[in-house]
Design a protein around this motif. Structure first.
Motif: not given
Length: 450
Positions: A261, A265, A291, A295
């Protein structure tokens, strides 16, 4: 920590007790955790099964909060002079461990707690934990004790009656005690705790929720692992969409696939959003937002963990006796600690900081030394040499053939028989078995004086 002999308060039989009086965050990053766990200074009698706290003077020091506390149990009935002498000795022990520039005024005016509970409350207050929260935790500890002593029928009834207390913190407390018990030799206690844990998972509402979460976790891990090296941005986005309504699954995906990620991405995810129809667009946007949040949280947590580990490494490196301090804190050293230690060694080497590099190598060497089971070094040396040289080596190292060596080669021989050939080839298994017989025979002859 020292070992002391005392009489069991219940049956008066002599028992050996591990006594720890100084809990100093300056030298032991796990000091607060140890003290709050309630598993230190406990008398466990092997004769009558008595299990209770030991009345002993304590001192607690947290240099970051400039918190310095003493506690002398009232039941010790010490005279004022004796109390002062004991406290003074403990204070000096803490002060002497600090470099002169860190010896601040608060160290010479420590607070005192009248009760052990008062000591705990004062420590927790500094962490923003209220007395109500402390009482709730105490209730959990009391309930845990009742459950461990309960029969199966009574335990099931307790679980029903105390659902409100059986929550995440309760399972966290139980997990901590299981972990600490596993580090000792109390197999019976560990079995009892394991049985209680299983009963709680199967019969409590929160336990069932944990079970469901664990099933989701295992299933998600299996799905991601099934992709292997073929896992790419497109597949990862699809896995994220499939788990969009399940926070546990999405957390697992973010944790496992964090390296994927990256900037590219999220660019690809944004391109998919721009090209998507309304419904799909909304789901992709929600996935992107989640996400990004996950993250960022993972990166922050990792950075905090690295910084905490670096701080622990600095404490060990600055100790008067680096090896001794490291060996005393082995319970806080894991694979992550070693990774950060290796990183710090690399930095020290690159910056040509010779003094720090040598200190860090002392830590590394102490960890390696502690990680080698007793007897392993001699057995490994014997296995590495030709069979015809083993007898001479055994005779040369006769004084080192002790119970540790016998125990290690015995365990190795048993384990080797169960290992498949791809993990240990047949020739090595044969060599281990032969060496086992040779060492046992040598030890028997030695003990018989032949």
């Amino acid at each position: 920590m020292t070992k002391q002999q005392m009489n069991c308060p219940q049956c008066q039989q002599p028992v050996i007790v591990d006594v720890e009086q100084v809990f100093d965050m300056a030298t032991d990053p796990t000091a607060k955790e140890k003290l709050l766990s309630g598993t230190v200074n406990v008398v466990m009698c092997p004769y009558c099964r008595y299990n209770g706290g030991l009345a002993t003077p304590l001192i607690y020091h947290d240099p970051e909060k400039e918190l310095f506390l003493t506690y002398i149990p009232a039941e010790m009935n010490l005279t004022p002079d004796r109390r002062e002498a004991l406290v003074g000795k403990l204070i000096n022990q803490v002060v002497d461990n600090l470099p002169p520039e860190k010896r601040k005024g608060y160290l010479f005016n420590p607070g005192s707690a009248l009760t052990f509970q008062g000591l705990i409350e004062r420590i927790l207050e500094e962490d923003g934990i209220t007395k109500e929260m402390i009482q709730a935790q105490q209730d959990r500890i009391t309930l845990l004790g009742r459950m461990l002593d309960a029969s199966e029928d009574v335990l099931l009834e307790l679980i029903k009656q105390e659902e409100a207390l059986i929550d995440e913190e309760f399972f966290g407390l139980l997990g901590t005690i299981v972990q600490q018990t596993s580090q000792g030799n109390d197999r019976e206690g560990l079995e009892k705790l394991s049985q209680l844990q299983n009963a709680l998972i199967e019969n409590s509402t929160f336990g069932q929720e944990l079970k469901k979460q664990n099933e989701v976790l295992e299933a998600t891990v299996a799905k991601i692992q099934a992709h292997g090296e073929d896992l790419d941005a497109d597949k990862l986005i699809q896995e994220g969409l499939d788990a969009l309504d399940n926070d546990v699954a999405l957390n697992v995906i973010a944790s496992m696939a964090r390296p994927l990620m990256n900037y590219e991405f999220f660019v690809k995810l944004s391109e998919k959003i721009d090209a998507a129809e309304a419904d799909e667009k909304k789901n992709l946007e929600t996935l992107r937002d989640k996400l990004v949040e996950l993250t960022e949280a993972i990166d922050k947590q990792m950075q905090e963990r690295i910084e905490a580990t670096q701080k622990n490494i600095d404490l060990l490196a600055n100790a008067e006796n680096v090896e001794q301090a490291t060996l005393q804190n082995m319970q806080g050293i894991d694979e992550f600690f070693l990774q950060v230690l290796e990183m710090e060694l690399g930095i020290a080497n690159q910056t040509e900081n010779k003094e720090r590099y040598e200190k860090l190598m002392q830590i590394y060497s102490a960890v390696q030394k502690a990680s080698v089971p007793p007897g392993a070094e001699l057995v490994s040396a014997l296995l590495d040499m030709p069979v015809e040289d083993q007898d001479a080596y055994l005779k040369e190292h006769e004084e080192e053939i002790n119970d540790d060596v016998i125990s290690f080669i015995t365990q190795l021989n048993i384990q080797s028989k169960d290992l498949p050939d791809e993990q240990m080839d047949a020739a090595l298994k044969t060599k281990v078995e032969a060496l086992y017989g040779k060492i046992v025979t040598f030890s028997m002859k030695k003990n018989m004086g032949k």
